[in-house]
Motif scaffolding. Structure first.
Motif, PDB file in Angstrom:
ATOM      1  N   GLY A 208       0.817  -1.199   0.000  1.00 29.55           N
ATOM      2  CA  GLY A 208       0.000   0.000   0.000  1.00 29.55           C
ATOM      3  C   GLY A 208       0.849   1.246   0.000  1.00 29.55           C
ATOM      4  N   ASP A 209       0.201   2.379   0.143  1.00 33.50           N
ATOM      5  CA  ASP A 209       0.857   3.682   0.225  1.00 33.50           C
ATOM      6  C   ASP A 209       1.764   3.979  -0.964  1.00 33.50           C
ATOM      7  N   GLY A 210       1.380   3.525  -2.145  1.00 38.94           N
ATOM      8  CA  GLY A 210       2.164   3.818  -3.351  1.00 38.94           C
ATOM      9  C   GLY A 210       2.914   2.628  -3.903  1.00 38.94           C
ATOM     10  N   ALA A 211       2.874   1.485  -3.227  1.00 28.34           N
ATOM     11  CA  ALA A 211       3.478   0.252  -3.760  1.00 28.34           C
ATOM     12  C   ALA A 211       2.369  -0.575  -4.407  1.00 28.34           C
ATOM     13  N   LEU A 212       2.727  -1.256  -5.491  1.00 26.61           N
ATOM     14  CA  LEU A 212       1.773  -2.104  -6.199  1.00 26.61           C
ATOM     15  C   LEU A 212       2.394  -3.461  -6.464  1.00 26.61           C
ATOM     16  N   PRO A 213       1.617  -4.553  -6.304  1.00 29.95           N
ATOM     17  CA  PRO A 213       2.141  -5.851  -6.719  1.00 29.95           C
ATOM     18  C   PRO A 213       2.202  -5.894  -8.240  1.00 29.95           C
ATOM     19  N   VAL A 214       3.269  -6.469  -8.757  1.00 32.17           N
ATOM     20  CA  VAL A 214       3.437  -6.608 -10.203  1.00 32.17           C
ATOM     21  C   VAL A 214       3.726  -8.080 -10.464  1.00 32.17           C
ATOM     22  N   GLY A 215       2.801  -8.764 -11.095  1.00 33.50           N
ATOM     23  CA  GLY A 215       2.989 -10.186 -11.305  1.00 33.50           C
ATOM     24  C   GLY A 215       2.943 -10.923  -9.975  1.00 33.50           C
ATOM     25  N   THR A 216       3.633 -12.042  -9.912  1.00 32.51           N
ATOM     26  CA  THR A 216       3.578 -12.904  -8.745  1.00 32.51           C
ATOM     27  C   THR A 216       4.597 -12.560  -7.677  1.00 32.51           C
ATOM     28  N   HIS A 217       5.771 -12.085  -8.073  1.00 30.15           N
ATOM     29  CA  HIS A 217       6.864 -11.942  -7.112  1.00 30.15           C
ATOM     30  C   HIS A 217       7.477 -10.550  -7.027  1.00 30.15           C
ATOM     31  N   GLU A 218       6.938  -9.567  -7.707  1.00 27.10           N
ATOM     32  CA  GLU A 218       7.575  -8.257  -7.667  1.00 27.10           C
ATOM     33  C   GLU A 218       6.625  -7.195  -7.149  1.00 27.10           C
ATOM     34  N   VAL A 219       7.247  -6.125  -6.651  1.00 24.72           N
ATOM     35  CA  VAL A 219       6.523  -4.958  -6.174  1.00 24.72           C
ATOM     36  C   VAL A 219       7.075  -3.752  -6.919  1.00 24.72           C
ATOM     37  N   LEU A 220       6.202  -2.830  -7.260  1.00 28.11           N
ATOM     38  CA  LEU A 220       6.623  -1.557  -7.838  1.00 28.11           C
ATOM     39  C   LEU A 220       6.398  -0.488  -6.780  1.00 28.11           C
ATOM     40  N   TYR A 221       7.505   0.073  -6.282  1.00 32.40           N
ATOM     41  CA  TYR A 221       7.438   1.215  -5.377  1.00 32.40           C
ATOM     42  C   TYR A 221       7.377   2.458  -6.245  1.00 32.40           C
ATOM     43  N   GLY A 222       6.381   3.306  -6.042  1.00 31.54           N
ATOM     44  CA  GLY A 222       6.203   4.493  -6.864  1.00 31.54           C
ATOM     45  C   GLY A 222       7.307   5.516  -6.680  1.00 31.54           C
ATOM     46  N   SER A 223       7.677   6.172  -7.774  1.00 32.19           N
ATOM     47  CA  SER A 223       8.724   7.193  -7.750  1.00 32.19           C
ATOM     48  C   SER A 223       8.236   8.416  -6.983  1.00 32.19           C
ATOM     49  N   ASP A 224       9.124   8.983  -6.167  1.00 34.01           N
ATOM     50  CA  ASP A 224       8.744  10.124  -5.342  1.00 34.01           C
ATOM     51  C   ASP A 224       9.683  11.307  -5.592  1.00 34.01           C
ATOM     52  N   VAL A 225      10.905  11.242  -5.077  1.00 38.36           N
ATOM     53  CA  VAL A 225      11.847  12.359  -5.146  1.00 38.36           C
ATOM     54  C   VAL A 225      13.187  11.833  -5.631  1.00 38.36           C
ATOM     55  N   ALA A 226      13.879  12.647  -6.410  1.00 42.75           N
ATOM     56  CA  ALA A 226      15.236  12.301  -6.852  1.00 42.75           C
ATOM     57  C   ALA A 226      16.111  13.531  -6.695  1.00 42.75           C
ATOM     58  N   GLY A 227      17.403  13.309  -6.551  1.00 39.13           N
ATOM     59  CA  GLY A 227      18.290  14.451  -6.438  1.00 39.13           C
ATOM     60  C   GLY A 227      19.747  14.049  -6.323  1.00 39.13           C
ATOM     61  N   ARG A 228      20.544  15.069  -6.100  1.00 37.35           N
ATOM     62  CA  ARG A 228      21.976  14.899  -5.866  1.00 37.35           C
ATOM     63  C   ARG A 228      22.307  15.614  -4.571  1.00 37.35           C
ATOM     64  N   ARG A 229      23.311  15.085  -3.879  1.00 38.14           N
ATOM     65  CA  ARG A 229      23.755  15.724  -2.640  1.00 38.14           C
ATOM     66  C   ARG A 229      25.240  15.451  -2.466  1.00 38.14           C
ATOM     67  N   THR A 230      25.840  16.223  -1.605  1.00 35.10           N
ATOM     68  CA  THR A 230      27.249  16.042  -1.287  1.00 35.10           C
ATOM     69  C   THR A 230      27.353  15.314   0.042  1.00 35.10           C
ATOM     70  N   ALA A 231      28.072  14.205   0.031  1.00 35.41           N
ATOM     71  CA  ALA A 231      28.255  13.413   1.251  1.00 35.41           C
ATOM     72  C   ALA A 231      29.224  14.121   2.189  1.00 35.41           C
ATOM     73  N   ALA A 232      29.335  13.643   3.410  1.00 36.53           N
ATOM     74  CA  ALA A 232      30.210  14.244   4.416  1.00 36.53           C
ATOM     75  C   ALA A 232      31.663  14.306   3.959  1.00 36.53           C
ATOM     76  N   ASP A 233      32.082  13.333   3.139  1.00 36.98           N
ATOM     77  CA  ASP A 233      33.472  13.317   2.664  1.00 36.98           C
ATOM     78  C   ASP A 233      33.665  14.132   1.383  1.00 36.98           C
ATOM     79  N   GLY A 234      32.624  14.834   0.927  1.00 36.96           N
ATOM     80  CA  GLY A 234      32.725  15.684  -0.246  1.00 36.96           C
ATOM     81  C   GLY A 234      32.368  15.011  -1.564  1.00 36.96           C
ATOM     82  N   ALA A 235      32.138  13.706  -1.553  1.00 37.94           N
ATOM     83  CA  ALA A 235      31.777  12.989  -2.786  1.00 37.94           C
ATOM     84  C   ALA A 235      30.320  13.275  -3.137  1.00 37.94           C
ATOM     85  N   GLU A 236      30.038  13.279  -4.439  1.00 34.69           N
ATOM     86  CA  GLU A 236      28.658  13.490  -4.881  1.00 34.69           C
ATOM     87  C   GLU A 236      27.900  12.177  -4.907  1.00 34.69           C
ATOM     88  N   GLU A 237      26.664  12.218  -4.436  1.00 31.31           N
ATOM     89  CA  GLU A 237      25.784  11.067  -4.449  1.00 31.31           C
ATOM     90  C   GLU A 237      24.508  11.426  -5.189  1.00 31.31           C
TER      91      GLU A 237
END
Length: 170
Positions: free
Chosen positions: A40-69
């Protein structure tokens, strides 16, 4: 465990994280006399063994060590129960983080804290125009993830591969 099945064709254009979690675990819950699964809450069963979690937010950020994620957050709540309440697993609101091709997936469990469930390799794949397609391989349970499954699986246990489908600008 019985859940409504959403035909793959209905989900072909849906954006989100498609994942089978751990097939043997899902089958185990299905075989239990009181085994249940819930999505529920945005997840859907797909076929017999998979779940589709709905897309929400995407982005980029800088980690504590300065690397981009890069990160992607998804909607959805998936729960499994059985053994008269002794089995209770919740995999909600997954967040996938990518750094130099290595990724990890965190989930909300029953408490307030997020836990890093699995690590994986995430690689971009050729995709139809207007979409991004990523494939998650070598998906492995983390030490923290073993606790969610009551230490039935050891750290490093393989879990199912996953597919990430996003809009081209996501």
């Amino acid at each position: 465990m019985s859940a409504p099945t959403v035909p793959d064709t209905d989900q072909a254009a849906a954006f989100g994280l498609r994942w089978g979690i751990k097939r043997s675990f899902v089958d185990y819950v299905r075989r239990m006399p009181d085994g249940k699964g819930w999505v529920g809450d945005g997840a859907l069963p797909v076929g017999t063994h998979e779940v589709l979690y709905g897309s929400d937010v995407a982005g980029r950020r800088t980690a504590a060590d300065g690397a981009e994620e890069r990160f992607w957050a998804f909607r959805g709540d998936v729960r499994f129960s059985g053994h008269a309440g002794m089995l209770a697993v919740r995999l909600a609101a997954p967040v996938l983080t990518l750094r130099d091709g290595a990724g990890d997936l965190t989930v909300a469990g029953f408490g307030d804290e997020r836990l890093t469930l699995v690590t994986l390799r995430l690689t971009a794949q050729p995709a139809p125009e207007g979409t991004q397609l990523w494939h998650g391989e070598d998906v492995r349970l983390t030490e923290a993830g073993t606790e969610l499954f009551n230490e039935v699986y050891a750290p490093g246990e393989p879990f199912e591969q996953m597919t990430l489908v996003l809009p081209a600008d996501g």
